[in-house]
Design an enzyme around this catalytic site. Structure first.
Site, PDB file in Angstrom:
ATOM      1  N   HIS A   1      -2.617  65.485  20.902  1.00  0.00           N
ATOM      2  CA  HIS A   1      -2.447  63.859  20.829  1.00  0.00           C
ATOM      3  C   HIS A   1      -2.054  63.521  19.379  1.00  0.00           C
ATOM      4  O   HIS A   1      -2.640  63.876  18.443  1.00  0.00           O
ATOM      5  CB  HIS A   1      -4.018  63.256  21.117  1.00  0.00           C
ATOM      6  CG  HIS A   1      -3.599  61.734  21.452  1.00  0.00           C
ATOM      7  ND1 HIS A   1      -3.623  61.076  22.378  1.00  0.00           N
ATOM      8  CD2 HIS A   1      -4.335  60.724  20.302  1.00  0.00           C
ATOM      9  CE1 HIS A   1      -3.637  59.930  22.323  1.00  0.00           C
ATOM     10  NE2 HIS A   1      -3.944  59.443  21.077  1.00  0.00           N
ATOM     11  N   ASP A  48     -12.186  51.509  26.850  1.00  0.00           N
ATOM     12  CA  ASP A  48     -11.210  51.486  25.807  1.00  0.00           C
ATOM     13  C   ASP A  48      -9.960  50.652  26.213  1.00  0.00           C
ATOM     14  O   ASP A  48      -9.511  49.969  25.471  1.00  0.00           O
ATOM     15  CB  ASP A  48     -10.972  52.815  25.619  1.00  0.00           C
ATOM     16  CG  ASP A  48      -9.796  52.820  24.437  1.00  0.00           C
ATOM     17  OD1 ASP A  48      -9.813  52.386  23.399  1.00  0.00           O
ATOM     18  OD2 ASP A  48      -8.580  53.268  24.823  1.00  0.00           O
ATOM     19  N   ARG A  56      -8.285  44.188  21.019  1.00  0.00           N
ATOM     20  CA  ARG A  56      -8.036  44.562  19.694  1.00  0.00           C
ATOM     21  C   ARG A  56      -6.438  44.027  19.341  1.00  0.00           C
ATOM     22  O   ARG A  56      -6.257  43.561  18.367  1.00  0.00           O
ATOM     23  CB  ARG A  56      -8.263  45.895  19.321  1.00  0.00           C
ATOM     24  CG  ARG A  56      -9.806  46.055  19.297  1.00  0.00           C
ATOM     25  CD  ARG A  56      -9.949  47.728  19.168  1.00  0.00           C
ATOM     26  NE  ARG A  56      -9.427  48.199  18.465  1.00  0.00           N
ATOM     27  CZ  ARG A  56      -8.872  49.559  18.186  1.00  0.00           C
ATOM     28  NH1 ARG A  56      -8.967  50.369  19.261  1.00  0.00           N
ATOM     29  NH2 ARG A  56      -8.267  50.311  16.944  1.00  0.00           N
ATOM     30  N   SER A  85     -11.748  55.005  20.080  1.00  0.00           N
ATOM     31  CA  SER A  85     -10.665  54.787  20.923  1.00  0.00           C
ATOM     32  C   SER A  85      -9.828  56.191  21.479  1.00  0.00           C
ATOM     33  O   SER A  85      -9.825  56.590  22.468  1.00  0.00           O
ATOM     34  CB  SER A  85      -9.738  53.617  20.495  1.00  0.00           C
ATOM     35  OG  SER A  85      -8.553  53.827  21.468  1.00  0.00           O
ATOM     36  N   LYS A 128     -11.043  59.274  24.711  1.00  0.00           N
ATOM     37  CA  LYS A 128      -9.863  59.495  25.770  1.00  0.00           C
ATOM     38  C   LYS A 128      -9.865  61.012  25.711  1.00  0.00           C
ATOM     39  O   LYS A 128      -9.476  61.753  26.780  1.00  0.00           O
ATOM     40  CB  LYS A 128      -8.411  58.884  25.567  1.00  0.00           C
ATOM     41  CG  LYS A 128      -8.562  57.425  25.959  1.00  0.00           C
ATOM     42  CD  LYS A 128      -7.588  56.611  25.494  1.00  0.00           C
ATOM     43  CE  LYS A 128      -7.269  56.369  24.147  1.00  0.00           C
ATOM     44  NZ  LYS A 128      -6.651  55.097  23.659  1.00  0.00           N
TER      45      LYS A 128
HETATM   46  N1  URA Z   1      -4.175  55.004  19.831  1.00  0.00           N
HETATM   47  C1  URA Z   1      -5.405  54.647  20.442  1.00  0.00           C
HETATM   48  O1  URA Z   1      -5.548  55.303  21.669  1.00  0.00           O
HETATM   49  N2  URA Z   1      -6.165  53.998  19.953  1.00  0.00           N
HETATM   50  C2  URA Z   1      -5.973  53.230  18.838  1.00  0.00           C
HETATM   51  O2  URA Z   1      -6.835  52.285  18.401  1.00  0.00           O
HETATM   52  C3  URA Z   1      -4.780  53.314  18.212  1.00  0.00           C
HETATM   53  C4  URA Z   1      -4.103  54.350  18.440  1.00  0.00           C
END
Ligand code: URA
Length: 441
Positions: A85, A164, A171, A186, A190
Site C-alpha cells: 500500500h 474510516d 476529514r 486510517s 484497512k
Molecule cells: N490514505 C488513507 O487511506 N487515509 C489517509 O488518511 C490518508 C491517505
C-alpha cells in the site's frame, strides 16, 4: 458502547487530555451509527489534529475502525499473502508492476486498492482504464483468482472499515487530513482488516505526498509499524521519495501503458527500481531470500517476461482485454488532443512541485475533486525529466493528453510553472529514505 455526552470527549481532547479507549470507541461508534453529528465529529477530528493522539489512543481508534465492518480472510493459499500500500503520490504506478511481479516470484498478492483523491492517483482508476476490467470482486472471487493467477487488485468493499469511509470524507471536508495519528489509523485499519502474512507500506515523502518531509514521513511510518506491532501483524515500511513524480505518466491509461512498457523491459528508471525493491523485499521478508538474490530474481522476472504474463492473466481474470499487454496503445482509450511539452528555460532541474502536476492532470479530467466524481481515463501528462537532469530551451520533455487545445494549454502552463531550474549541478534525491521493519509482536 455509548458515551453519555460525546461533547465531553471532544472537550477532554481539546484540553489536551489522553482519552480512554472506551471514550474513543464510544465516540467513533456513535458517529458511524449517526448518533454523533458531523459538527461534533469535525470538532473531535480538529482536536485530535491539534492535540495529537498517543500510541494507545491511535491503537484504540484503529481497533474501533476495524471493528466497524467486516474483516476478510483468504484462508491458506499455499503461499505467503502480501499486501502493498502506498500513502499516495504522483505517477506512482508501483502496484501495477508489483502485483504481477510478486506473483511471478511465487507470492500471493491480495490487494484492496483505493481511488485517486485530490492530486494523488489511484490504482483502481488506472486499472479500470483497461476496457472491460472489473475491480468489484467479492472476497471469495479474490481468493480464487489469487490461488489461480497469484494476484488480484480489487476495490475495497463498502463494508470494510465503514468508520474510516465516514471519517475520511469528513476529514477531507474539514481540513483535518494531515494528522499523523489520523492517517496512520486510517491506512492501517484497512490493512489490518484483511488477513495477509505481510503488509508492505510505502510512505511517501515530498512535494507530491501528504507528508512533505522525510522526517514527518518517518513519524507516520513508525506510527503505522507500531499499529502492526500492537496487532501482532508483520509489516515492513519504506519511506520513499515523492519530491517529483515517480514514473513519467500522470493519468490513468497513460500509467497502465507505462507499467506495461516497464514489464516489457522497455521502461527503466525510478519506477522500475522501486517496484523491484518492493518485490524483492516481499521475498526477503516472507521466504528469507537474501537481498541481492531477491533483487536479481525480481529483475529476471521482468526481463524474462514472467511478470508481464502474470499481468496478462490478472487482466483477463478480471474481465479486461488481455491484449493490453501486447499493444497498450491500440487497446487503451486515447485523448483526442496530444501536444508536446517543450522546456521553456535552460538549466538543471532542481525541484518539481509534484502536487501541482497532480492537480494539472486532475484538471484535465484524470482526477477527481470529490469522492464519486467521474474521471476521464484517457487524459493526463507525460513528464520525462527528473531532478538533476539538464534541460535546454525548446527540448521536448513530455506530452499533454487532453480533451481540448485549451485544456492542453492550461496543463502546459501548470507543468512548466511547477519546474524549478538552476544553473548549478543538482544531485538526484535518494529513492528510498529509510526502511523500517518489524511489526509482529
Ligand atoms: N490514505 C488513507 O487511506 N487515509 C489517509 O488518511 C490518508 C491517505
Amino acid at each position: 458502547m455509548t458515551v453519555r455526552d460525546p461533547r465531553s470527549v471532544v472537550a477532554r481532547k481539546r484540553d489536551g487530555n489522553t482519552l480512554a479507549p472506551d471514550e474513543i470507541e464510544g465516540f467513533v461508534e456513535g458517529y458511524t451509527r449517526g448518533d454523533v453529528t458531523d459538527a461534533l465529529a469535525a470538532a473531535f477530528l480538529m482536536a485530535c489534529l491539534l492535540r495529537g493522539l498517543d500510541a494507545g489512543e491511535t491503537l484504540a481508534l484503529t481497533r474501533t475502525m476495524v471493528d466497524s465492518g467486516e474483516t476478510i480472510s483468504f484462508g491458506d493459499l499455499g503461499r505467503p499473502i502480501v499486501d502493498k500500500h502506498s500513502t499516495g503520490g504522483v505517477a506512482d504506478g508501483v502496484t501495477l508492476v508489483f502485483a504481477p511481479l510478486a506473483a511471478a516470484l511465487g507470492l500471493a498478492v491480495a490487494k484492496l486498492s483505493g481511488r485517486g483523491l485530490g492530486h494523488t492517483g489511484g490504482t483502481l482508476d488506472k486499472l479500470e482504464s483497461i476496457p472491460g476490467l472489473r475491480t468489484d470482486l467479492a472476497p471469495d472471487a479474490i481468493a480464487r483468482q489469487v490461488a489461480e493467477v497469484g494476484c488480484a487488485v480489487a476495490a475495497q468493499t463498502p463494508n470494510l472499515v465503514p468508520a474510516d469511509g465516514a471519517l475520511y470524507a469528513l476529514r477531507d471536508a474539514t481540513a483535518t487530513v494531515p494528522s499523523i495519528p489520523l492517517i496512520a489509523a486510517s491506512v492501517m485499519s484497512k490493512k489490518l482488516a484483511v488477513g495477509t502474512d505481510l503488509i508492505l507500506l510505502d510512505v511517501k515523502a515530498g512535494s507530491g505526498a501528504f507528508m512533505k518531509t522525510p522526517r514527518d514521513a518517518e513519524e507516520l511510518a513508525a506510527a503505522c509499524l507500531a499499529l502492526a506491532r500492537g496487532w501482532g501483524r508483520r509489516a515492513t515500511v519504506a519511506v520513499t521519495d515523492m519530491s517529483q513524480p515517480l514514473g513519467d505518466a500522470i493519468g490513468n491509461a497513460l500509467d497502465v501503458a507505462e507499467a506495461v512498457g516497464l514489464l516489457r523491459g522497455e521502461v527503466g528508471g525510478r519506477l522500475r527500481e522501486l517496484s523491484v525493491f518492493f518485490a524483492a523485499r516481499a521475498l526477503e521478508d516472507t521466504e528469507g531470500v537474501p537481498h541481492d538474490e531477491a533483487v536479481a530474481r525480481a529483475e529476471r522476472s521482468i526481463d524474462g517476461g514472467e511478470a508481464l504474463e502474470r499481468l496478462r492473466r490478472m487482466v483477463e481474470a478480471q474481465g479486461g482485454d488481455p491484449h493490453v499487454v501486447d499493444d497498450p496503445e491500440a487497446i487503451l482509450p486515447r485523448a483526442p488532443v496530444v501536444t508536446e511539452l517543450l522546456a521553456d528555460r535552460a538549466g538543471t532541474l532542481a525541484a518539481v512541485d509534484a502536487e501541482a502536476i497532480g492537480h494539472a492532470s486532475g484538471a484535465l479530467g484524470a482526477g477527481r475533486a470529490r469522492k464519486g466524481d467521474p474521471i476521464d481515463p484517457a487524459v493526463g501528462i507525460l513528464l520525462h525529466p527528473k531532478i538533476g537532469d539538464r534541460l535546454t530551451v525548446g527540448e521536448p520533455i513530455g506530452q499533454v493528453h487532453a480533451r481540448s487545445e485549451e485544456d492542453a494549454q492550461e496543463a502546459t502552463r501548470g507543468v512548466l510553472a511547477a519546474l524549478t531550474l538552476t544553473d548549478a549541478d543538482v544531485s538526484p534525491p535518494p529513492l528510498v529514505h529509510r526502511w523500517l521493519a518489524g511489526g509482529a509482536a
